[in-house]
Design a protein around this motif. Structure first.
Motif, PDB file in Angstrom:
ATOM      1  N   GLN A  94       6.181  11.560  10.170  1.00  0.00           N
ATOM      2  CA  GLN A  94       5.309  12.637   9.708  1.00  0.00           C
ATOM      3  C   GLN A  94       6.058  13.953   9.565  1.00  0.00           C
ATOM      4  OE1 GLN A  94       2.067  12.262  12.500  1.00  0.00           O
ATOM      5  NE2 GLN A  94       1.318  10.426  11.501  1.00  0.00           N
ATOM      6  N   THR A  95       7.133  14.093  10.310  1.00  0.00           N
ATOM      7  CA  THR A  95       8.124  15.145  10.066  1.00  0.00           C
ATOM      8  C   THR A  95       9.480  14.477  10.268  1.00  0.00           C
ATOM      9  OG1 THR A  95       8.441  15.940  12.343  1.00  0.00           O
ATOM     10  CG2 THR A  95       6.537  16.812  11.119  1.00  0.00           C
ATOM     11  N   SER A  96      10.559  15.229  10.145  1.00  0.00           N
ATOM     12  CA  SER A  96      11.882  14.652  10.352  1.00  0.00           C
ATOM     13  C   SER A  96      12.124  14.275  11.802  1.00  0.00           C
ATOM     14  CB  SER A  96      12.960  15.640   9.893  1.00  0.00           C
ATOM     15  OG  SER A  96      12.857  16.856  10.630  1.00  0.00           O
ATOM     16  N   SER A  97      11.261  14.766  12.701  1.00  0.00           N
ATOM     17  CA  SER A  97      11.483  14.506  14.122  1.00  0.00           C
ATOM     18  C   SER A  97      10.256  13.960  14.846  1.00  0.00           C
ATOM     19  CB  SER A  97      11.937  15.788  14.826  1.00  0.00           C
ATOM     20  OG  SER A  97      11.008  16.835  14.608  1.00  0.00           O
ATOM     21  N   PHE A  98       9.212  13.561  14.081  1.00  0.00           N
ATOM     22  CA  PHE A  98       8.006  13.037  14.708  1.00  0.00           C
ATOM     23  C   PHE A  98       7.355  12.003  13.808  1.00  0.00           C
ATOM     24  CE2 PHE A  98       3.405  13.032  15.403  1.00  0.00           C
ATOM     25  CZ  PHE A  98       3.347  12.773  16.772  1.00  0.00           C
ATOM     26  N   GLY A  99       6.789  10.964  14.418  1.00  0.00           N
ATOM     27  CA  GLY A  99       6.107   9.937  13.644  1.00  0.00           C
ATOM     28  C   GLY A  99       5.127   9.178  14.499  1.00  0.00           C
ATOM     29  N   ILE A 100       4.348   8.281  13.856  1.00  0.00           N
ATOM     30  CA  ILE A 100       3.489   7.355  14.582  1.00  0.00           C
ATOM     31  C   ILE A 100       3.898   5.939  14.198  1.00  0.00           C
ATOM     32  CG2 ILE A 100       1.555   8.974  14.692  1.00  0.00           C
ATOM     33  CD1 ILE A 100       0.202   7.191  12.519  1.00  0.00           C
ATOM     34  N   THR A 101       3.637   5.013  15.091  1.00  0.00           N
ATOM     35  CA  THR A 101       4.112   3.648  14.874  1.00  0.00           C
ATOM     36  C   THR A 101       3.032   2.637  15.195  1.00  0.00           C
ATOM     37  OG1 THR A 101       5.930   2.110  15.362  1.00  0.00           O
ATOM     38  CG2 THR A 101       5.059   3.402  17.197  1.00  0.00           C
ATOM     39  N   ALA A 102       3.049   1.513  14.509  1.00  0.00           N
ATOM     40  CA  ALA A 102       2.060   0.464  14.718  1.00  0.00           C
ATOM     41  C   ALA A 102       2.741  -0.901  14.610  1.00  0.00           C
ATOM     42  CB  ALA A 102       0.936   0.570  13.688  1.00  0.00           C
ATOM     43  N   LYS A 103       2.344  -1.815  15.454  1.00  0.00           N
ATOM     44  CA  LYS A 103       2.890  -3.167  15.416  1.00  0.00           C
ATOM     45  C   LYS A 103       2.305  -3.925  14.233  1.00  0.00           C
ATOM     46  CE  LYS A 103       3.688  -7.263  18.276  1.00  0.00           C
ATOM     47  NZ  LYS A 103       3.427  -7.909  19.591  1.00  0.00           N
ATOM     48  N   VAL A 104       3.176  -4.536  13.450  1.00  0.00           N
ATOM     49  CA  VAL A 104       2.780  -5.247  12.236  1.00  0.00           C
ATOM     50  C   VAL A 104       2.837  -6.750  12.477  1.00  0.00           C
ATOM     51  CG1 VAL A 104       3.370  -5.697   9.823  1.00  0.00           C
ATOM     52  CG2 VAL A 104       3.574  -3.376  10.753  1.00  0.00           C
ATOM     53  N   ASN A 105       1.728  -7.421  12.199  1.00  0.00           N
ATOM     54  CA  ASN A 105       1.707  -8.880  12.301  1.00  0.00           C
ATOM     55  C   ASN A 105       2.368  -9.541  11.100  1.00  0.00           C
ATOM     56  OD1 ASN A 105       0.260  -8.718  14.733  1.00  0.00           O
ATOM     57  ND2 ASN A 105      -1.710  -8.755  13.681  1.00  0.00           N
ATOM     58  N   ARG A 106       2.068  -8.998   9.917  1.00  0.00           N
ATOM     59  CA  ARG A 106       2.665  -9.554   8.692  1.00  0.00           C
ATOM     60  C   ARG A 106       2.495  -8.576   7.541  1.00  0.00           C
ATOM     61  NH1 ARG A 106      -1.570 -13.613   5.883  1.00  0.00           N
ATOM     62  NH2 ARG A 106      -3.509 -12.760   6.737  1.00  0.00           N
ATOM     63  N   THR A 107       3.347  -8.740   6.538  1.00  0.00           N
ATOM     64  CA  THR A 107       3.241  -7.955   5.314  1.00  0.00           C
ATOM     65  C   THR A 107       2.436  -8.745   4.296  1.00  0.00           C
ATOM     66  OG1 THR A 107       5.359  -6.858   5.702  1.00  0.00           O
ATOM     67  CG2 THR A 107       4.519  -6.851   3.443  1.00  0.00           C
ATOM     68  N   LEU A 108       1.383  -8.135   3.769  1.00  0.00           N
ATOM     69  CA  LEU A 108       0.506  -8.813   2.821  1.00  0.00           C
ATOM     70  C   LEU A 108       0.933  -8.582   1.375  1.00  0.00           C
ATOM     71  CD1 LEU A 108      -2.849  -7.803   4.551  1.00  0.00           C
ATOM     72  CD2 LEU A 108      -1.697 -10.018   4.717  1.00  0.00           C
ATOM     73  N   GLU A 109       1.348  -7.362   1.068  1.00  0.00           N
ATOM     74  CA  GLU A 109       1.814  -7.006  -0.270  1.00  0.00           C
ATOM     75  C   GLU A 109       2.907  -5.957  -0.146  1.00  0.00           C
ATOM     76  OE1 GLU A 109       0.593  -8.628  -2.797  1.00  0.00           O
ATOM     77  OE2 GLU A 109      -1.373  -9.321  -2.076  1.00  0.00           O
ATOM     78  N   SER A 110       3.862  -5.991  -1.063  1.00  0.00           N
ATOM     79  CA  SER A 110       4.870  -4.941  -1.138  1.00  0.00           C
ATOM     80  C   SER A 110       5.337  -4.865  -2.585  1.00  0.00           C
ATOM     81  CB  SER A 110       6.057  -5.243  -0.218  1.00  0.00           C
ATOM     82  OG  SER A 110       6.993  -4.180  -0.239  1.00  0.00           O
TER      83      SER A 110
END
Length: 275
Positions: free
Chosen positions: A9-25
């Motif tokens: 969200q900035t160069s020094s801060f973010g949020i993270t989430a565990k991903v089970n799988r990628t559905l589309e990219s």
């Protein structure tokens, strides 16, 4: 081995989430689009590496961008949604029986396509006969419209890529022309912790164009800082003067009659951006 997605969200801060799988990219004509299944928030739509919506918390944003202005206007009939390809905003708008037509202009058809596939409870109203979906440029649509809409909702991404032009004074002036004489617009205007200048500019520009300009907030855990703002410009109607008796139950999870007014109560540091 665990897979985690992090939005910086900035160069020094973010949020993270565990991903089970990628559905589309997919790298669409306009942006990098990813749809992932997360363990905590369900399916999550990402555009250019930024969280747009998730199954678990989407109702907050969609209820607040739609119902605050729609209950402020006494009889909204013709509504325009710029962006919002996941479909959540039009879902909420259609809860108002006075609305005869919702026009949605989304620049990236792939957002609509993958939302229908992986976010069906959000995109569930695309088949509604009151909805007209236009795949095109919202900025251009606004410029070509005049005295046409009761309410315009700018459901955009952050001000990068195809959405950059949607945060300019010229765009707000175009919105004013596209609205009827008693029209209202609302735009999402990001968060005050990392984008204070954006909010300050948006509210000041709105004040110069609309007789009534107000900022309101909500809490969205997957958006930067969790605190999110919306800027409203109104030609006639003040959201703080709406009779509470006029606000009916929307069968939602966040918006309430009391919250309609409370969302405009700003902490002191945010008040300073509105002066």
């Amino acid at each position: 081995m665990s897979l985690w997605f992090t939005e910086k969200q900035t160069s020094s801060f973010g949020i993270t989430a565990k991903v089970n799988r990628t559905l589309e990219s997919e790298n669409t004509d306009f942006q990098q689009l990813d749809m992932v299944e997360t363990q905590e928030f369900g399916n999550m739509l990402l555009l250019d590496g930024m969280v747009m919506t998730t199954e678990k918390d989407e109702f907050v944003y969609h209820e607040m961008i739609a119902h605050v202005p729609l209950f402020t206007h006494p009889s909204p009939k013709n509504v325009l949604v710029v962006g919002g390809g996941d479909g959540g905003t039009i879902r909420e708008v259609l809860k108002h029986s006075s609305v005869e037509k919702v026009t949605q202009v989304e620049i990236d058809g792939k957002v609509v396509e993958y939302s229908k596939k992986h976010l069906p409870h959000i995109s569930c109203e695309y088949g509604n006969p009151r909805v007209e979906l236009i795949i095109g440029d919202g900025f251009e649509h606004i410029i070509k419209s005049e005295n046409r809409y009761d309410i315009i909702l700018v459901d955009s991404t952050e001000p990068v890529g195809p959405a950059a032009g949607l945060f300019t004074k010229g765009f707000y002036a175009g919105i004013a022309k596209a609205l009827k004489k008693d029209g209202i617009f609302v735009a999402q205007t990001d968060n005050p912790w990392f984008k204070a200048d954006l909010i300050k500019n948006a509210i000041q520009d709105t004040k110069e164009i609309f007789p009534i300009a107000r900022l309101y907030t909500c809490n969205i855990p997957t958006y930067p800082s969790g605190m999110w703002t919306f800027t409203m410009g109104s030609k006639v109607y003040d959201p703080l003067k709406v009779s509470i008796d006029k606000i009916f139950d929307i069968n939602g999870k966040y918006y309430t009659p009391e919250l309609h007014y409370a969302s405009f109560v700003l902490p002191k540091f945010l008040q300073s951006l509105c002066k």
